[in-house]
Design an enzyme around this catalytic site. Structure first.
Site, PDB file in Angstrom:
ATOM      1  N   GLY A 118       0.832  -1.190   0.000  1.00 52.88           N
ATOM      2  CA  GLY A 118       0.000   0.000   0.000  1.00 52.88           C
ATOM      3  C   GLY A 118       0.868   1.242   0.000  1.00 52.88           C
ATOM      4  O   GLY A 118       2.018   1.207   0.458  1.00 52.88           O
ATOM      5  N   GLN A 137       3.046   9.974   0.838  1.00 53.74           N
ATOM      6  CA  GLN A 137       4.350   9.295   0.901  1.00 53.74           C
ATOM      7  C   GLN A 137       5.216   9.585  -0.326  1.00 53.74           C
ATOM      8  O   GLN A 137       6.411   9.299  -0.302  1.00 53.74           O
ATOM      9  CB  GLN A 137       4.169   7.789   1.073  1.00 53.74           C
ATOM     10  CG  GLN A 137       3.694   7.414   2.485  1.00 53.74           C
ATOM     11  CD  GLN A 137       3.467   5.926   2.603  1.00 53.74           C
ATOM     12  OE1 GLN A 137       2.439   5.419   2.166  1.00 53.74           O
ATOM     13  NE2 GLN A 137       4.425   5.218   3.169  1.00 53.74           N
ATOM     14  N   CYS A 146       5.935   0.014   7.130  1.00 56.00           N
ATOM     15  CA  CYS A 146       5.529   1.161   6.322  1.00 56.00           C
ATOM     16  C   CYS A 146       6.674   1.492   5.371  1.00 56.00           C
ATOM     17  O   CYS A 146       7.837   1.455   5.774  1.00 56.00           O
ATOM     18  CB  CYS A 146       5.251   2.342   7.258  1.00 56.00           C
ATOM     19  SG  CYS A 146       4.802   3.864   6.422  1.00 56.00           S
ATOM     20  N   LEU A 147       6.345   1.822   4.129  1.00 58.55           N
ATOM     21  CA  LEU A 147       7.394   2.160   3.153  1.00 58.55           C
ATOM     22  C   LEU A 147       8.216   3.369   3.606  1.00 58.55           C
ATOM     23  O   LEU A 147       9.351   3.544   3.174  1.00 58.55           O
ATOM     24  CB  LEU A 147       6.781   2.424   1.778  1.00 58.55           C
ATOM     25  CG  LEU A 147       6.203   1.192   1.070  1.00 58.55           C
ATOM     26  CD1 LEU A 147       5.516   1.610  -0.220  1.00 58.55           C
ATOM     27  CD2 LEU A 147       7.279   0.155   0.785  1.00 58.55           C
ATOM     28  N   HIS A 207      -4.305   1.510   7.467  1.00 62.82           N
ATOM     29  CA  HIS A 207      -2.965   2.103   7.518  1.00 62.82           C
ATOM     30  C   HIS A 207      -2.850   3.269   6.524  1.00 62.82           C
ATOM     31  O   HIS A 207      -2.360   4.351   6.866  1.00 62.82           O
ATOM     32  CB  HIS A 207      -1.932   1.019   7.219  1.00 62.82           C
ATOM     33  CG  HIS A 207      -0.508   1.479   7.207  1.00 62.82           C
ATOM     34  ND1 HIS A 207       0.408   1.105   8.172  1.00 62.82           N
ATOM     35  CD2 HIS A 207       0.175   2.283   6.347  1.00 62.82           C
ATOM     36  CE1 HIS A 207       1.577   1.677   7.904  1.00 62.82           C
ATOM     37  NE2 HIS A 207       1.458   2.385   6.792  1.00 62.82           N
ATOM     38  N   GLU A 208      -3.319   3.040   5.282  1.00 60.06           N
ATOM     39  CA  GLU A 208      -3.183   4.088   4.253  1.00 60.06           C
ATOM     40  C   GLU A 208      -4.088   5.272   4.546  1.00 60.06           C
ATOM     41  O   GLU A 208      -3.702   6.431   4.341  1.00 60.06           O
ATOM     42  CB  GLU A 208      -3.476   3.537   2.857  1.00 60.06           C
ATOM     43  CG  GLU A 208      -2.572   2.410   2.391  1.00 60.06           C
ATOM     44  CD  GLU A 208      -1.098   2.622   2.657  1.00 60.06           C
ATOM     45  OE1 GLU A 208      -0.626   3.769   2.644  1.00 60.06           O
ATOM     46  OE2 GLU A 208      -0.410   1.610   2.912  1.00 60.06           O
ATOM     47  N   HIS A 234      -2.603   7.540   6.979  1.00 55.41           N
ATOM     48  CA  HIS A 234      -1.574   8.422   6.399  1.00 55.41           C
ATOM     49  C   HIS A 234      -2.189   9.744   5.940  1.00 55.41           C
ATOM     50  O   HIS A 234      -1.544  10.795   6.014  1.00 55.41           O
ATOM     51  CB  HIS A 234      -0.928   7.762   5.177  1.00 55.41           C
ATOM     52  CG  HIS A 234       0.295   6.944   5.475  1.00 55.41           C
ATOM     53  ND1 HIS A 234       1.430   7.480   6.025  1.00 55.41           N
ATOM     54  CD2 HIS A 234       0.561   5.623   5.262  1.00 55.41           C
ATOM     55  CE1 HIS A 234       2.354   6.517   6.146  1.00 55.41           C
ATOM     56  NE2 HIS A 234       1.852   5.383   5.695  1.00 55.41           N
TER      57      HIS A 234
END
Ligand code: NI
Length: 164
Positions: free
Chosen positions: A46, A51, A91-92, A133-134, A137
């Site tokens: 995701g 991000q 997380c990225l 999660h997304e 963000h």
């Protein structure tokens, strides 16, 4: 399509609130395609627009990696949740860092697709986790803010199904 730079832990933009997308045009679709490519290149499941440094309410999710198109959600909103489960989350924007987070086990999300059509997505397990999660963000909320205390760990060779 082009790869975009992923913003990392400590970058102040990750704390900002993303804005509602009012007009869905070719520029938005180009951003979506770039996000999709950037996420797959980084083996993530995701990614949110913030991000890659763009404060717009857009998220991309692919929990399958089977060649089917990713979920592309504009202005996503969680409208229903059910249950609770503990997930191991990464997380990225936090390379190699993971923690335990409690998330709903099922969620229903309403959003627009990349052509502005209203869609409803229901997810369980990893998909539910990734949706939560997304969408967090988009409000500047990071998994480390809501993790179970003391569970943050550093893992060198992480799997793709934990990076969001
Ligand atoms: Ni993330």
């Amino acid at each position: 399509m082009a790869l975009r730079q992923i913003r990392l832990e400590g970058d102040e933009i990750l704390r900002k609130k993303s804005r509602v997308v009012e007009v869905i045009d070719d520029k938005i679709r180009e951003l979506i395609n770039d996000m999709d490519e950037t996420m797959h290149d980084a083996n993530g499941v995701g990614i949110s627009a913030v991000q890659v440094g763009v404060l717009k309410r857009i998220v991309i999710i692919d929990v399958n990696y089977d060649g089917t198109p990713s979920l592309k959600l504009i202005n996503p909103e969680i409208v229903k949740t059910k249950g609770k489960e503990e997930c191991q989350e990464g997380c990225l924007s936090f390379p190699n860092k993971f923690a335990k987070v409690v998330r709903p086990s099922e969620v229903t999300v309403k959003a627009l697709d990349e052509y502005g059509k209203p869609i409803t997505v229901k997810g369980k397990g990893l998909l539910a986790e990734a949706l939560c999660h997304e969408i967090d963000h988009l409000d500047g909320i990071l998994f480390v803010d809501i993790m179970e205390p003391g569970t943050l760990e550093y893992v060198e060779n992480s799997q793709k199904d934990e990076k969001e």
